[in-house]
Structure formats: structure tokens, C-alpha cells
Write an enzyme that holds these catalytic residues in place. Structure first.
Site: not given
Ligand code: UGA
Length: 435
Positions: A262, A325
Site C-alpha cells: 500500500c 511488517k
Molecule cells: C497502510 C495504512 O496504515 C492503512 O491505513 C491503509 O488502509 C493500508 O495501508 C492500505 O492502503 O490498504 P499497511 O500497509 O497494512 O496499512 O501497513 P502499516 O501498518 O501502515 O505499515 C506500513 C509500513 O510502515 C510497514 O512496513 C511498517 O513496518 C512501516 N512502519 C510503520 C514503520 O517503518 N514505522 C512506523 O512507525 C510504522
């Protein structure tokens, strides 16, 4: 209500199941007949905590089924379009071919005042284009856009108890709003706020939300670079600035950066659309966010090379984590796998492990050695890299690995281990953004 959900990947499968759980009669339709048959048998094709039991319980009510037959959409009052919109193979824009096919497959079954609701993440202007296409085909169906904000790993909770519902509809289309209110009645009754918008705003809300999250992560990772240059600690900095309610601590975890299906593709598609519309500052901002993020992977490789005295050739590297993640088996654009591949291409012997994503990692990166346990990955390792912060990896202590590795070197790519504890046990500890 009788509802169809077209596209039963991550989003559609969870959406269909949750709507049936809320009391509607739902058919999920996917052109991948095998995927539909698996879901219909209660066997999802992805790992998502809470989903499998909810799917089984909901299938048992008789209100939910999955099929590959588009004709099953006939008679539904509301059709949710949940197909994927991945990155184009040769450019940063979104590939809308699945959306166009879904609308085409639906057209023969639209005979009256159905509501076609887009949930897929799309470039602004797509909903209006879909509405024009329906009108041109002589359909009286109307179009609404209802973006989805679920996170992998929290998909069921995010669907049943979202922070907000956003409805995009044509100006004055109160019927669309009333139908969506009926679809989500139990969710709204539980206190979820509803935000009404026009179609373009609703489309933009989704990409703006993901872009903000990506920017927040790249901001803290830029601070991590600053902390490294200045001998400061980004984790303490994040805790301190995160205490300010205007900033907030969430999404300030510095480390290897974001990946998945995403955030990366959404910022690129949004940047491409912004450039098309002549809004170059948005395109530039998102390009910078993307570059900062990708540079994290290089930094992890550098840290590993440094830890191995500059020589990766022949170094045995254990990589803990393959999914993008924790609590997900999704390896799309996984930062952990990108680092593993780069280390391997520089001559290291890399062994990757993951509690849920090992099979997907094997499929996606056939050239990598993927093993089933931490012990197999860490055996005789010259360095252990924690690249996806699964709970079982966060809880590892220095004594768990000390007897296995050749050199006590740990690289904490997600800033989740306690450096004092590891160093006290004789390990060399390195992490991006920490002294
Ligand atoms: C993301 C959004 O958070 C959702 O709200 C959205 O609906 C979704 O995309 C989508 O468009 O379908 P997601 O891809 O499941 O959700 O994952 P996230 O929890 O947002 O994490 C994304 C990435 O950021 C991961 O690789 C995670 O490791 C990284 N991350 C997250 C960090 O490096 N640091 C942080 O503090 C948080």
C-alpha cells in the site's frame, strides 16, 4: 441487504465477511475462481489474525458465500468494488485494469438503481470516470466512493470498528448516503463518525492518509540520519516529540522504513497523479519521502558491512523477518527481503526466517535461503539482523542466540531491542539512528 463484493483479495475478503457478520447477505466474487473456492471453504489465502475464525463463523450463518461467477452479482442492491490497484509495471502510476474489468463484468447485471461503491485506492478522478462509463452504457446505477483504511494485521478490527467512515458521492445524492448508512448501521450505532464528501475528496482522503503516514515515517527516518551524524538517539527523540499531542508517538518508529502493498505504491501513484494535474510540489514531496525510505535499506546494508569489518563476501548473515511488517505474511515490497537480497548479491551467505511469511518469501525470492527457525538462521552467523519486529523476535534475549552464532553481532533494524542488555552480554549492537 443483499450485497456483492467484487474482488476478494485482502480488502474484499475481509469486507465481505464483516458485512455478512453485521447481518447482510453477501456474495464475494473474484475472477480467480480458485481463490473464491478457497474462501468459500473457509481457507483464506493470507494470514490475518482474527480473520479465519470470523470467516468460518460467518460462512456457517449461510449469509456469506464466495464464487468466481460474475452473474452472482445479479439482484444485489449494493456492489462494493474491492479490486487491487497495484503499481504499473513500467511507471509509478496505478494500474486500473482490474477496476475496469470489474466494472465491465458488473455492467450486464445492473438493471435499476443499484449503488456501485468503490473501496479500492484510486487516482483522483477515477470515480467520476466510472460514473461516466455506467451512464454511457445506459445504466441507472449510481457511484459512490467509500475508501478503506484497514491495516494488515488488524483488518477485522479496523473494518468493524474504524476510526471513521468516509462516503464520497455526487452532490445532492442523498440516496447513496442513506444506503451506505444502512449498510454500516451497526458500525455507526457503535459511535463511528461519518464524513460526507464529494467523490474527488473521498478518493483523495485515502491517498492523503497513506501519504501522511509515509511522510511521518520518512520524517523520523531523516531524524535517524541526523541522530547518527550527531551521536544522538532517535528512539528517545521519537518518545519525546511524540509526547506532544499534536505530533503523537504512532508511526514514529525509525528503522528500516515502510514497505508492503500500500504505502509505497500509493505515494508513487499519488505523485504521478499530482504531476499530471500540474501540482508538482506534491509530487516532489512524495518523491523525497520515497527516496528517504528506500535509503533506509542501503543504510542497513552499510551497517551490516561495518559490523562485518567491511567485508560481506562469505559473511554468514541471519535475517529475522521476511514480511513487510509483523502479524502479516505479506512480502510485497518487503524491506527485510530487499536487504536480504542485497546482502546476498554482495557475497554474503544469507539465511532468512519468518514465523508466517517463510513460504511467501520462498515463492517471491527463490534465490534466497529461507529456513523455518531462528536457530537454523542464526547457526554460525557472523551477524544477526532483526528486520521485521515480530513479537518473538522482540522478546529474544542475548542468551537465546549466544550459543548459536559465530560472532556476537546484532543489528536491530527496527529499534526494538535493549542495547544495554545486549552489550552487557558481550554483543556488538548496532541500530539505525542510535549511537
Ligand atoms: C497502510 C495504512 O496504515 C492503512 O491505513 C491503509 O488502509 C493500508 O495501508 C492500505 O492502503 O490498504 P499497511 O500497509 O497494512 O496499512 O501497513 P502499516 O501498518 O501502515 O505499515 C506500513 C509500513 O510502515 C510497514 O512496513 C511498517 O513496518 C512501516 N512502519 C510503520 C514503520 O517503518 N514505522 C512506523 O512507525 C510504522
Amino acid at each position: 441487504m443483499l450485497i456483492s463484493v467484487i474482488g476478494c483479495g485482502y480488502l474484499g475478503a475481509v469486507h465481505a465477511t464483516c458485512l455478512a457478520h453485521l447481518g447482510h447477505t453477501v456474495v464475494g466474487i473474484d475472477s480467480d475462481r480458485e481463490l473464491a473456492a478457497r474462501l468459500d471453504a473457509g481457507r483464506p489465502s493470507f494470514y490475518e489474525p482474527e480473520f479465519e475464525p470470523l470467516l468460518a463463523a460467518t460462512l456457517a450463518t449461510g449469509r456469506l458465500r464466495f464464487t468466481g461467477d460474475p452473474a452472482a452479482a445479479a439482484g444485489a442492491a449494493v456492489h462494493f468494488v474491492c479490486v487491487g490497484t497495484p503499481q504499473l509495471p513500467d511507471r509509478p502510476g496505478a494500474d486500473l485494469s482490474a477496476l475496469d474489468s470489474a466494472v465491465g463484468a458488473l455492467l450486464p447485471y445492473l438493471n435499476g438503481g443499484e449503488l456501485v461503491v468503490g473501496k479500492s485506492t484510486v487516482p483522483v478522478g477515477t470515480a467520476a470516470r466510472v460514473a461516466e462509463r455506467l451512464a454511457a452504457a445506459g445504466s441507472a446505477a449510481t457511484v459512490a466512493w467509500n475508501p478503506e483504511f484497514l491495516r494488515e494485521g488488524h483488518a477485522v478490527a479496523d473494518t468493524l470498528r474504524p476510526d471513521r467512515l468516509v462516503y464520497g458521492s455526487a452532490p445532492g445524492d442523498e440516496r447513496a448516503v442513506a444506503i451506505l448508512n444502512e449498510v454500516y448501521a451497526p458500525v455507526i450505532a457503535a459511535g463511528t463518525p461519518v464524513i460526507n464528501a464529494d467523490l474527488a475528496t473521498a478518493e483523495l482522503v485515502k491517498v492523503a492518509a497513506n501519504s501522511f503516514l509515509a511522510t511521518k515515517i520518512s520524517f523520523i527516518n531523516a531524524m535517524a540520519e541526523m541522530c547518527e551524524a550527531a551521536g544522538a538517539d532517535v528512539t528517545v527523540l521519537a518518545d519525546a516529540i511524540g509526547r506532544d499531542a499534536r505530533i503523537g508517538r504512532q508511526f514514529l518508529n525509525a528503522g528500516l522504513g515502510f514497505g508492503g502493498g500500500c504505502l509505497p505504491k500509493d505515494i508513487r501513484a499519488f505523485g504521478a497523479r499530482a504531476a499530471e494535474l500540474g501540482v508538482h510540489r506534491v509530487a516532489d514531496l512524495l518523491d523525497r519521502v520515497d527516496r528517504i525510505n528506500l535509503a533506509r535499506r542501503d543504510r542497513l546494508v552499510e551497517l551490516t558491512a561495518d559490523a562485518c569489518a567491511g567485508d560481506l563476501v562469505g559473511a554468514r548473515i541471519a535475517v529475522l523477518g521476511a514480511s513487510f511488517k509483523p502479524d502479516s505474511d505479506d512480502v510485497r515490497d518487503s524491506p527485510a527481503l530487499a536487504v536480504a537480497r542485497e546482502l546476498q548479491s554482495r557475497g554474503a551467505h544469507v539465511r532468512v526466517t519468518d514465523p508466517q511469511a517463510a513460504d511467501n518469501a520462498r515463492k517471491r525470492s527463490a534465490d534466497l535461503t529461507v529456513v523455518d527457525t531462528v536457530a537454523e538462521a542464526a547457526e554460525d552467523a557472523d551477524a544477526v539482523l532483526l528486520l521485521t519486529e515480530w513479537r518473538e523476535y522482540r522478546e529474544l534475549g542475548p542468551a537465546d542466540l549466544a550459543g548459536l552464532v559465530r560472532h556476537r553481532r546484532v543489528i536491530d533494524g527496527r529499534n526494538v531491542l535493549d542495547p544495554v542488555r545486549w552489550r552487557a552480554a558481550g554483543w556488538s549492537y548496532r541500530a539505525p539512528g542510535r549511537p
